[in-house]
Design an enzyme around this catalytic site. Structure first.
Site, PDB file in Angstrom:
ATOM      1  N   GLU A 132       0.792  -1.223   0.000  1.00  0.00           N
ATOM      2  CA  GLU A 132       0.000   0.000   0.000  1.00  0.00           C
ATOM      3  C   GLU A 132       0.831   1.282   0.000  1.00  0.00           C
ATOM      4  OE1 GLU A 132      -3.101  -0.269   2.975  1.00  0.00           O
ATOM      5  OE2 GLU A 132      -3.940  -2.030   2.014  1.00  0.00           O
ATOM      6  N   GLU A 150      -5.070  -8.723   0.174  1.00  0.00           N
ATOM      7  CA  GLU A 150      -5.797  -8.437   1.415  1.00  0.00           C
ATOM      8  C   GLU A 150      -7.264  -8.218   1.093  1.00  0.00           C
ATOM      9  OE1 GLU A 150      -4.406  -5.197   3.913  1.00  0.00           O
ATOM     10  OE2 GLU A 150      -2.322  -5.820   3.676  1.00  0.00           O
TER      11      GLU A 150
END
Ligand code: FCB
Length: 476
Positions: free
Chosen positions: A164, A353
């Site tokens: 991220e 995720e």
């Protein structure tokens, strides 16, 4: 039945600072998250990762539990300060040994490791020199990556450079809610550039070592939708999409920054003179896979008074949400996967995720029943399956998270785990979702009952939806 392609990986994910604890052990240096969490006011209740799930000492038990539950893959991250306490120089062997032992255990139990090199715990020593605002940090990251490939490159076949990068850069340097806690848009953009450059350095180090595995990056992608059909909302949505998605995907997969965002950032933060010749070519070094962290969508309204020109509507009225007010929108995962294919081609994809917070409690029977989490994952798995049917090259799906852990600024208040952690005793109690996820892995997909349940409409007032929002504070 929704049976997934042969070899599809069913896994669970974690990250170093969120689970390991043992922050002073075996020569580990300080990370920016140690510093940030210890600074009053930054995390709920002043929670830190000092102990977390004590995974550093309990990794063998944790791997045994994953194996017993039937999981096929495990995504974890390496704490850079365990390997290079000061962010530079030779590897600390004790740090490497921990990850060697972990990987050996996983392989013994038939679990495929996927390693993330950076899940936000930068050595504090590098922060003292400017952290991701300092271009040199990209070079340091390349060296750290090479140390890890050298230690684990034969055993580990799946690598991710960054987790991220939008969060690390923008939440850390622009919104101030993550380490290092800065609040400056220009700093956000500069740090994103150096993080992407460091990704390129790591990929190049991997190629130089001739390892026989695959490497990529795991951005969080947020599909953007305009609040209304007005030209202003649509234009704002394009910028929001550029800000969270394209700014990170284009350099990695196309070797260029999106032209509209170059113009936009130049206008709002000034000359982008930190982009040097050759950077884009380095950042665009071909990858073998793309990880996607997916939780929710963004609904965008034009707002000329805000720095970026838009405002995010977290909840569109009538949409089901989790207890933290995060919309449950599995159909947007389908949209997102098709959008990635249409815009970036057929690079192998992994959902690295996906998961949800729930107000989990141990019941009178000593168990944790979390039907909402099963329902959430079932619907997202079904959406992923439909995307595969539509031609998307998806190779695996990792639930976030293996166990409850330190949820950054929210401390231990938000439980995302399939396994419940009793922090007082460190007991692990598999929730219903943990066993269900094992069944999905064993069956390689959803059975008829699951498919039927996944197809039932999900209403805002359904039991899957959180009755009360736990937190209203959002990053935007
Ligand atoms: C993602 C992070 C992960 C975890 C989940 C809930 O943004 O990568 O560490 O916090 O959200």
């Amino acid at each position: 039945m929704m049976r997934f392609p042969e070899g599809f990986l069913w896994g669970v994910a974690t990250s170093s600072y969120q689970i390991e604890g043992a922050v002073h052990e075996d020569g580990r240096g300080e990370s920016i998250w140690d510093r940030f969490a210890r600074t009053p006011g930054n995390t709920l209740n002043g929670d830190t990762g000092d102990v977390a799930c004590d995974h550093y000492h309990r990794y063998a038990e944790d791997v045994a539990l994953m194996a017993d539950l039937g999981y096929g893959a495990y995504r974890f991250s390496v704490a850079w300060p365990r390997i290079q306490p000061d962010g530079r120089g030779p590897a600390n062997q004790k740090g490497l040994d921990f990850y060697r032992r972990l990987v050996a255990r996983l392989l013994e139990r038939g679990i495929t490791p996927m390693v993330t090199l950076y899940h936000w715990d930068l050595p504090q020593a590098l922060q003292e020199k400017g952290g991701w605002l300092n271009r040199d940090t990209a070079e340091r990251f390349g060296e750290f990556a090479a140390l890890m490939f050298d230690a684990l490159g034969d055993a580990v076949k799946l690598w991710l450079t960054h987790n991220e990068p939008w969060c690390a850069s923008m939440l850390g340097h622009f919104r101030g809610v993550h380490a290092p806690g800065m609040k400056d848009l220009r700093a956000g953009v500069i740090s994103s550039h150096h993080i992407l450059l460091s990704h390129g350095r790591a990929v190049t180090a991997y190629r130089d070592g001739n390892y026989r595995g695959q490497i990529g990056i795991a951005p969080n992608l947020l599909p953007n939708y305009p609040l209304t059909d007005s030209a202003a909302d649509r234009e704002a949505t394009r910028i929001s999409d550029g800000y969270v998605n394209r700014w990170f995907l284009d350099p990695v997969l196309k070797g260029s920054y999106p032209a509209d965002m170059l113009a936009f950032y130049t206008q709002v933060v000034g000359p982008l003179d930190f982009i040097k010749e050759g950077d884009l070519a380095a950042m665009g070094a071909p990858v073998d896979l793309l990880g996607i962290n997916y939780y929710r969508r963004r609904t965008i309204e034009a707002d000329p008074t805000s720095e970026l020109g838009f405002r995010v509507h977290d909840i569109v009225p009538g949409t089901p949400t989790t207890v933290t007010g995060s919309e449950i929108v599995p159909e947007c995962l389908y949209d997102l996967l098709l959008w990635v294919k249409a815009n970036y081609g057929d690079v192998p994809l992994y959902i690295t995720e996906n998961g949800m917070v729930r107000d989990d409690r141990i019941g009178p029977d000593g168990q944790v029943h979390d039907p909402e989490r099963v329902d959430f994952l079932r619907r997202h798995v079904a959406a992923a399956y439909r995307a595969i049917e539509a031609g998307v090259n998806l190779r695996g799906f990792f639930a976030w998270s293996f166990m409850d852990n330190f949820e950054w600024a929210f401390g231990y208040s938000q439980r995302f785990g399939l396994v419940y952690v009793d922090y007082a005793t460190q007991a692990r109690i598999p929730k219903d979702s943990a066993r269900w996820w094992g069944q999905v892995a064993r069956r390689n997909g959803l059975d008829e009952v699951d498919v039927a349940l996944a197809q039932q409409p999900l209403a805002a007032d359904s039991p899957s939806s959180g009755a009360r929002p736990m937190f209203t504070e959002r990053e935007e």
